[in-house]
Structures are given as C-alpha cells and as structure tokens.
Design a protein around this motif. Sequence first.
Motif, PDB file in Angstrom:
ATOM      1  N   GLU A  92      -7.701  -0.144  -8.707  1.00  0.00           N
ATOM      2  CA  GLU A  92      -9.028   0.478  -8.762  1.00  0.00           C
ATOM      3  C   GLU A  92     -10.111  -0.561  -9.062  1.00  0.00           C
ATOM      4  O   GLU A  92     -11.189  -0.548  -8.475  1.00  0.00           O
ATOM      5  CB  GLU A  92      -9.050   1.589  -9.826  1.00  0.00           C
ATOM      6  CG  GLU A  92      -8.494   2.895  -9.269  1.00  0.00           C
ATOM      7  CD  GLU A  92      -8.136   3.913 -10.346  1.00  0.00           C
ATOM      8  OE1 GLU A  92      -8.315   3.639 -11.560  1.00  0.00           O
ATOM      9  OE2 GLU A  92      -7.649   4.993  -9.960  1.00  0.00           O
TER      10      GLU A  92
ATOM     11  N   THR B 171      -2.040  -7.822   4.072  1.00  0.00           N
ATOM     12  CA  THR B 171      -2.763  -7.448   2.858  1.00  0.00           C
ATOM     13  C   THR B 171      -3.290  -8.692   2.151  1.00  0.00           C
ATOM     14  O   THR B 171      -4.449  -8.744   1.712  1.00  0.00           O
ATOM     15  CB  THR B 171      -1.836  -6.670   1.894  1.00  0.00           C
ATOM     16  OG1 THR B 171      -1.210  -5.615   2.619  1.00  0.00           O
ATOM     17  CG2 THR B 171      -2.605  -6.105   0.716  1.00  0.00           C
TER      18      THR B 171
ATOM     19  N   GLY C 121     -14.586  -3.710  -2.659  1.00  0.00           N
ATOM     20  CA  GLY C 121     -14.518  -2.725  -1.574  1.00  0.00           C
ATOM     21  C   GLY C 121     -13.086  -2.271  -1.350  1.00  0.00           C
ATOM     22  O   GLY C 121     -12.132  -2.982  -1.688  1.00  0.00           O
ATOM     23  N   GLN C 122     -12.959  -1.070  -0.773  1.00  0.00           N
ATOM     24  CA  GLN C 122     -11.642  -0.435  -0.578  1.00  0.00           C
ATOM     25  C   GLN C 122     -10.635  -1.406   0.045  1.00  0.00           C
ATOM     26  O   GLN C 122     -10.809  -1.882   1.161  1.00  0.00           O
ATOM     27  CB  GLN C 122     -11.799   0.811   0.299  1.00  0.00           C
ATOM     28  CG  GLN C 122     -10.501   1.540   0.609  1.00  0.00           C
ATOM     29  CD  GLN C 122      -9.760   1.977  -0.654  1.00  0.00           C
ATOM     30  OE1 GLN C 122     -10.366   2.427  -1.627  1.00  0.00           O
ATOM     31  NE2 GLN C 122      -8.442   1.816  -0.656  1.00  0.00           N
ATOM     32  N   THR C 123      -9.562  -1.690  -0.703  1.00  0.00           N
ATOM     33  CA  THR C 123      -8.539  -2.626  -0.236  1.00  0.00           C
ATOM     34  C   THR C 123      -7.142  -2.054  -0.446  1.00  0.00           C
ATOM     35  O   THR C 123      -6.329  -2.014   0.477  1.00  0.00           O
ATOM     36  CB  THR C 123      -8.648  -3.966  -1.022  1.00  0.00           C
ATOM     37  OG1 THR C 123     -10.010  -4.418  -0.976  1.00  0.00           O
ATOM     38  CG2 THR C 123      -7.728  -5.033  -0.436  1.00  0.00           C
TER      39      THR C 123
ATOM     40  N   ASN D 277     -10.682  -2.672  -5.944  1.00  0.00           N
ATOM     41  CA  ASN D 277     -11.382  -1.876  -4.929  1.00  0.00           C
ATOM     42  C   ASN D 277     -12.867  -1.714  -5.299  1.00  0.00           C
ATOM     43  O   ASN D 277     -13.741  -1.778  -4.439  1.00  0.00           O
ATOM     44  CB  ASN D 277     -10.760  -0.483  -4.803  1.00  0.00           C
ATOM     45  CG  ASN D 277      -9.399  -0.513  -4.128  1.00  0.00           C
ATOM     46  OD1 ASN D 277      -9.022  -1.513  -3.529  1.00  0.00           O
ATOM     47  ND2 ASN D 277      -8.667   0.590  -4.223  1.00  0.00           N
ATOM     48  N   HIS D 278     -13.106  -1.485  -6.577  1.00  0.00           N
ATOM     49  CA  HIS D 278     -14.467  -1.271  -7.052  1.00  0.00           C
ATOM     50  C   HIS D 278     -15.301  -2.533  -6.863  1.00  0.00           C
ATOM     51  O   HIS D 278     -16.440  -2.500  -6.415  1.00  0.00           O
ATOM     52  CB  HIS D 278     -14.422  -0.874  -8.527  1.00  0.00           C
ATOM     53  CG  HIS D 278     -15.752  -0.554  -9.107  1.00  0.00           C
ATOM     54  ND1 HIS D 278     -16.425   0.621  -8.828  1.00  0.00           N
ATOM     55  CD2 HIS D 278     -16.563  -1.256  -9.932  1.00  0.00           C
ATOM     56  CE1 HIS D 278     -17.583   0.620  -9.451  1.00  0.00           C
ATOM     57  NE2 HIS D 278     -17.691  -0.505 -10.134  1.00  0.00           N
TER      58      HIS D 278
ATOM     59  N   VAL E 279      -4.318   0.893  -1.714  1.00  0.00           N
ATOM     60  CA  VAL E 279      -3.977   2.278  -2.045  1.00  0.00           C
ATOM     61  C   VAL E 279      -3.613   2.301  -3.537  1.00  0.00           C
ATOM     62  O   VAL E 279      -2.928   1.404  -4.021  1.00  0.00           O
ATOM     63  CB  VAL E 279      -2.776   2.756  -1.188  1.00  0.00           C
ATOM     64  CG1 VAL E 279      -2.231   4.082  -1.685  1.00  0.00           C
ATOM     65  CG2 VAL E 279      -3.182   2.846   0.282  1.00  0.00           C
TER      66      VAL E 279
ATOM     67  N   ARG F 250      -2.216   0.610 -11.266  1.00  0.00           N
ATOM     68  CA  ARG F 250      -3.266   1.513 -10.753  1.00  0.00           C
ATOM     69  C   ARG F 250      -4.649   1.039 -11.191  1.00  0.00           C
ATOM     70  O   ARG F 250      -5.590   1.020 -10.399  1.00  0.00           O
ATOM     71  CB  ARG F 250      -3.010   2.941 -11.245  1.00  0.00           C
ATOM     72  CG  ARG F 250      -1.796   3.613 -10.602  1.00  0.00           C
ATOM     73  CD  ARG F 250      -1.405   4.891 -11.341  1.00  0.00           C
ATOM     74  NE  ARG F 250      -2.508   5.820 -11.481  1.00  0.00           N
ATOM     75  CZ  ARG F 250      -2.871   6.692 -10.539  1.00  0.00           C
ATOM     76  NH1 ARG F 250      -2.199   6.753  -9.414  1.00  0.00           N
ATOM     77  NH2 ARG F 250      -3.904   7.503 -10.736  1.00  0.00           N
TER      78      ARG F 250
ATOM     79  N   ASN G 245       0.808  -1.226   0.000  1.00  0.00           N
ATOM     80  CA  ASN G 245       0.000   0.000   0.000  1.00  0.00           C
ATOM     81  C   ASN G 245       0.846   1.283   0.000  1.00  0.00           C
ATOM     82  O   ASN G 245       0.631   2.177   0.828  1.00  0.00           O
ATOM     83  CB  ASN G 245      -0.965  -0.008   1.193  1.00  0.00           C
ATOM     84  CG  ASN G 245      -2.122  -0.969   0.956  1.00  0.00           C
ATOM     85  OD1 ASN G 245      -2.804  -0.887  -0.067  1.00  0.00           O
ATOM     86  ND2 ASN G 245      -2.313  -1.905   1.869  1.00  0.00           N
TER      87      ASN G 245
ATOM     88  N   LYS H 229     -11.594 -11.444   0.912  1.00  0.00           N
ATOM     89  CA  LYS H 229     -12.550 -10.722   0.070  1.00  0.00           C
ATOM     90  C   LYS H 229     -12.953 -11.505  -1.181  1.00  0.00           C
ATOM     91  O   LYS H 229     -14.086 -11.419  -1.626  1.00  0.00           O
ATOM     92  CB  LYS H 229     -11.994  -9.348  -0.311  1.00  0.00           C
ATOM     93  CG  LYS H 229     -12.125  -8.373   0.845  1.00  0.00           C
ATOM     94  CD  LYS H 229     -11.659  -6.985   0.471  1.00  0.00           C
ATOM     95  CE  LYS H 229     -12.095  -6.005   1.562  1.00  0.00           C
ATOM     96  NZ  LYS H 229     -11.317  -4.769   1.550  1.00  0.00           N
TER      97      LYS H 229
END
Length: 327
Positions: free
Chosen positions: A160, A316, A167-169, A163-164, A171, A156, A138, A323
């Motif tokens: 994204e 992580t 859920g937010q995982t 995360n989408h 950075v 990146r 992260n 998840k």
Amino acid sequence: LPRTVSGIQATSDSLHLGNYIGALQQFVTHQESHDAFYFIANMHAITVEQDPHELRERTLRTAAQFIAAGLDPEKSTIFVQSQVPAHPRLSWVLECTTSMGEATRMTQFKDKSAKQGHVSLGLLTYPALMAADILLYNPQMVPVGEDQRQHLELTRNLAERFNHRFGQTFVVPEAQILKTTAKIYDLQNPEAKMSKSLPSPAGRIDLLDEPKALTKKIKSAVTDDGTEIRYDPEEKPGVSNLLTVYSSLTGRPIDDIVADYEGKMYGHLKVDLAEVVVETLAPIRERTLELLEDRAQLQAILDRAAEKANGIAEVTLREVYDKVGFI
Ligand code: ATP
Ligand code: MG
C-alpha cells in the motif's frame, strides 16, 4: 485464474506436521483453483547459519517433499528462491520502504534473535525479502501458518505504501490462515509451535520419520491433567493439539472425533492417531525417497519452474525499478 504464492524454508532435512497441515495441505488444495507458485526459500534459510552442503541437500529434499505431499509440477510452479534474482533485487527497494521500527517489532525477529549468538542483519530484513517473494507475483492470496500473520500484514502495508507513493503497482494480497489448523504445537511442549529449528526432535513429527518413530512420538505426547477428551485449547492444550491433527488428517470435524472418544482414555486416542499419522505420512516418505533417487529429474523440474517464475517476476521488477527512478 487468481494467483497464489507461498514458500517454505530449506532449514531441515524433513518438513514437519505443522508445515504439512498449516501450509502444504493448503498448497495442494489451492493448486486446483489458482495459478500457484510455491518456492523453497533457501535465501531465507541463510538468515541463520547453514552448512553449504546441507543447504543444497535440504533444498532438493524440500522440493521432493512438496511433490510427494501432492503438489503436481504440471499445475504448480515449484521453484527455488535463489534461482529468481528478482527476489533479492526487489527486497532492497522494500527494505528502503520499511522503517527500522517496523522491522525490530516483528516477533519472529525477536524470538529468533534471542536464540542466536550471532544475529545476522538478514534476520532483521527477512520480512522485506518475504514481501518481495510475494509482491513480485501480484497474488490475490497467500496461504501461511499463524506465525506468519504479522509478516503478511507488513507485506500488505509495504504494498500500500509503495502504491501510494509511486502509483498503483502491487496487488495487496490477503493472507489465508485457517482458523484451527494454522498453529500445530510441539508434542512435548504444547505451548510452543512445532518448528524445524527446534533443538529437540522429540516433540516434532517429521514427514520423513519412520513409522516406528512416529508411533513412539505420538504415544509419548504430553497430555493434560484430568482424563476427559475434549477440545479446549486453554485448559487442555496437549489433547486439543492431538485432536486438531486428527481432524486435519482425516477431514473429520473435531466434534465428531470428540464424540467417538467419550468415556475413553487418552491412550485410546493416541493409538488411533498414531495409525492415522502413519497412514498419511508413510506414502509421503516413500515417494520422497523415490524422487530423491533421480536428482537430475528433480533439478529439471525446478529449472523449468524458475524460468517461468523469472518471466513474471522480471516484469514486476522492471516496473518497480522504473518507478523509483533507476536508469
Ligand atoms: P524454521 O524453524 O526454520 O522457521 P518453520 O518450521 O517455522 O521453520 P518455515 O519454513 O519458517 O517453517 O514456514 C513454512 C510454512 O509453514 C509457513 O507458512 C509457516 O507459517 C508454516 N508453519 C510453520 N510451523 C507451523 C506450525 N507449527 N503450525 C502450522 N503452520 C506452521
Ligand atoms: Mg518459521
């Protein structure tokens, strides 16, 4: 502290001036202001064929060069990629997050596969492992050379996308690519980037070259038509590359250097640059050879760092595995 992560492959006995200026110099700077993780990418190295004995040797040599170039094991966590199994374990999840189209579009894959008789599947999935190398920690920022911009962009996107979906995982990290120094060119072919895996070492300045060899390579660097010394990468790629190297090793702005050489010949610039390069690299070479005399100590530094990296990476990985629904 904000965090930073980056790596260099164990694909040769010596790192080169491109690695030093594009990556290592930045690593050294950022260890002062960041929680810094720098690794020797031995897993990436085997995407092209490696001799096992050489790979082991190169891994230690690369670590020694990290330290000799100014990384302080007390400040930076310097570890070996294969000693942190979360890297390939997260990589698998990210491979399944990447489309075939994205992977086959990568220019590094296209370039390297064109040069190989045998193209490994790992060469194609390389960017997913690289994304895992980064996202496990992260980091806010990842210092790399220009050639890694596209892989960072994919990293990146994968962060994204994950995360989408889950859920937010992760950075989403920023690439740190310096404008003028991010691509050092081969001295014999100023159109091509200086590379470890280049067949001919004549255009490559190795950190572990002896002073005599350094001087010879710089004096025989390809320059351009005309005689004027100015910074113009389009018209004068050879001279511009020499000016970039000069500037980044001395910390002096390119314009100042150009002003010094008004009315002088390419030969003058080369003589002075050779001196600057020798002054910078000779101590790094000596220190590297010294460090390699105590391999147990070097290995101890790497083992301790791997332990720390494992601690962070495992957290992580566990969150990711949970998840995606692994039991
Ligand atoms: P290989 O040919 O095996 O891929 P390499 O010379 O490209 O080796 P890597 O280990 O792939 O080195 O890259 C390590 C770091 O050095 C990366 O951040 C990369 O962007 C940077 N780098 C590599 N070559 C250059 C160069 N010519 N100029 C500036 N940075 C470079
Ligand atoms: Mg490379």
